[in-house]
Design a protein around this motif. Structure first.
Motif, short mmCIF file in Angstrom:
data_model
loop_
_atom_site.label_atom_id
_atom_site.label_comp_id
_atom_site.label_asym_id
_atom_site.label_seq_id
_atom_site.Cartn_x
_atom_site.Cartn_y
_atom_site.Cartn_z
N GLU A 1 0.86 -1.18 0.00
CA GLU A 1 0.00 0.00 0.00
C GLU A 1 0.90 1.23 0.00
N ALA A 2 0.78 2.08 -1.02
CA ALA A 2 1.58 3.30 -1.08
C ALA A 2 0.88 4.40 -0.30
N VAL A 3 1.61 5.03 0.60
CA VAL A 3 1.14 6.19 1.36
C VAL A 3 1.97 7.37 0.86
N GLU A 4 1.32 8.37 0.32
CA GLU A 4 1.99 9.44 -0.41
C GLU A 4 2.31 10.64 0.47
N ALA A 5 3.58 11.08 0.41
CA ALA A 5 4.00 12.31 1.10
C ALA A 5 4.72 13.20 0.08
N MET A 6 4.31 14.46 0.03
CA MET A 6 4.87 15.40 -0.95
C MET A 6 6.03 16.22 -0.39
N SER A 7 6.25 16.13 0.91
CA SER A 7 7.32 16.90 1.55
C SER A 7 7.74 16.20 2.84
N SER A 8 8.81 16.69 3.42
CA SER A 8 9.26 16.11 4.69
C SER A 8 8.25 16.40 5.80
N ALA A 9 7.65 17.58 5.80
CA ALA A 9 6.64 17.90 6.82
C ALA A 9 5.43 16.97 6.66
N ASP A 10 5.04 16.72 5.44
CA ASP A 10 3.93 15.80 5.15
C ASP A 10 4.28 14.39 5.64
N ALA A 11 5.53 13.98 5.43
CA ALA A 11 5.97 12.65 5.87
C ALA A 11 5.88 12.51 7.38
N ILE A 12 6.36 13.51 8.12
CA ILE A 12 6.32 13.46 9.59
C ILE A 12 4.87 13.41 10.07
N ARG A 13 4.00 14.22 9.47
CA ARG A 13 2.58 14.22 9.85
C ARG A 13 1.98 12.84 9.64
N LEU A 14 2.27 12.22 8.50
CA LEU A 14 1.73 10.89 8.20
C LEU A 14 2.27 9.84 9.16
N LEU A 15 3.55 9.92 9.51
CA LEU A 15 4.12 8.96 10.47
C LEU A 15 3.49 9.12 11.85
N GLU A 16 3.11 10.34 12.20
CA GLU A 16 2.43 10.56 13.49
C GLU A 16 1.02 9.98 13.47
#
Length: 129
Positions: free
Chosen positions: A35-50
């Motif tokens: 399952e691909a979880v999409e992040a467009m930026s590092s801030a987006d990545a951190i938010r998704l990991l949280e």
């Protein structure tokens, strides 16, 4: 490739700021059965990991000029979420030119898709063992 798809669609966080490269990476991840979880930026990545406590693998580009440096994000992920496995790619860096966080794998661009998918499967199996 000849390998079977994972029985569970494990989520893989794909962090890439270039839309076409992100879509390509998402296609590779999904075709491999994840399952691909999409992040467009590092801030987006951190938010998704949280938000997504089920993510155990991050596939990230180091070359993100409009975002925090990819290597800094990888180090932050390793420190804050130690169980998460990390795969880094880059066109303008080499394995020798960056200090990789522990348990981080690096693959230069252009990537070898089979090599990346094999690494994803191996790392997901290791993190879920």
């Amino acid at each position: 490739m000849g390998q079977s798809e994972p029985l569970t669609r494990w989520p893989v966080l794909v962090v890439e700021d270039e839309p076409i490269l992100r879509m390509d990476a998402i296609g590779m991840v999904e075709k491999a059965g994840f399952e691909a979880v999409e992040a467009m930026s590092s801030a987006d990545a951190i938010r998704l990991l949280e938000e997504r406590l089920d993510i155990r693998l991050v596939y990230m580009d180091l070359d993100m000029p409009r975002s925090r440096k990819g290597i800094e994000i990888a180090a932050a992920i390793r420190k804050r979420w130690p169980p998460i496995e990390i795969i880094l790619t880059a066109a303008y860096f080499t394995r020798e030119s960056v200090h990789l966080p522990e348990r981080t794998e690096f693959y230069p661009k252009p990537i070898n898709r089979d090599e990346i998918v094999d690494a994803m499967r191996r790392l997901v199996n290791r993190s879920n063992a």
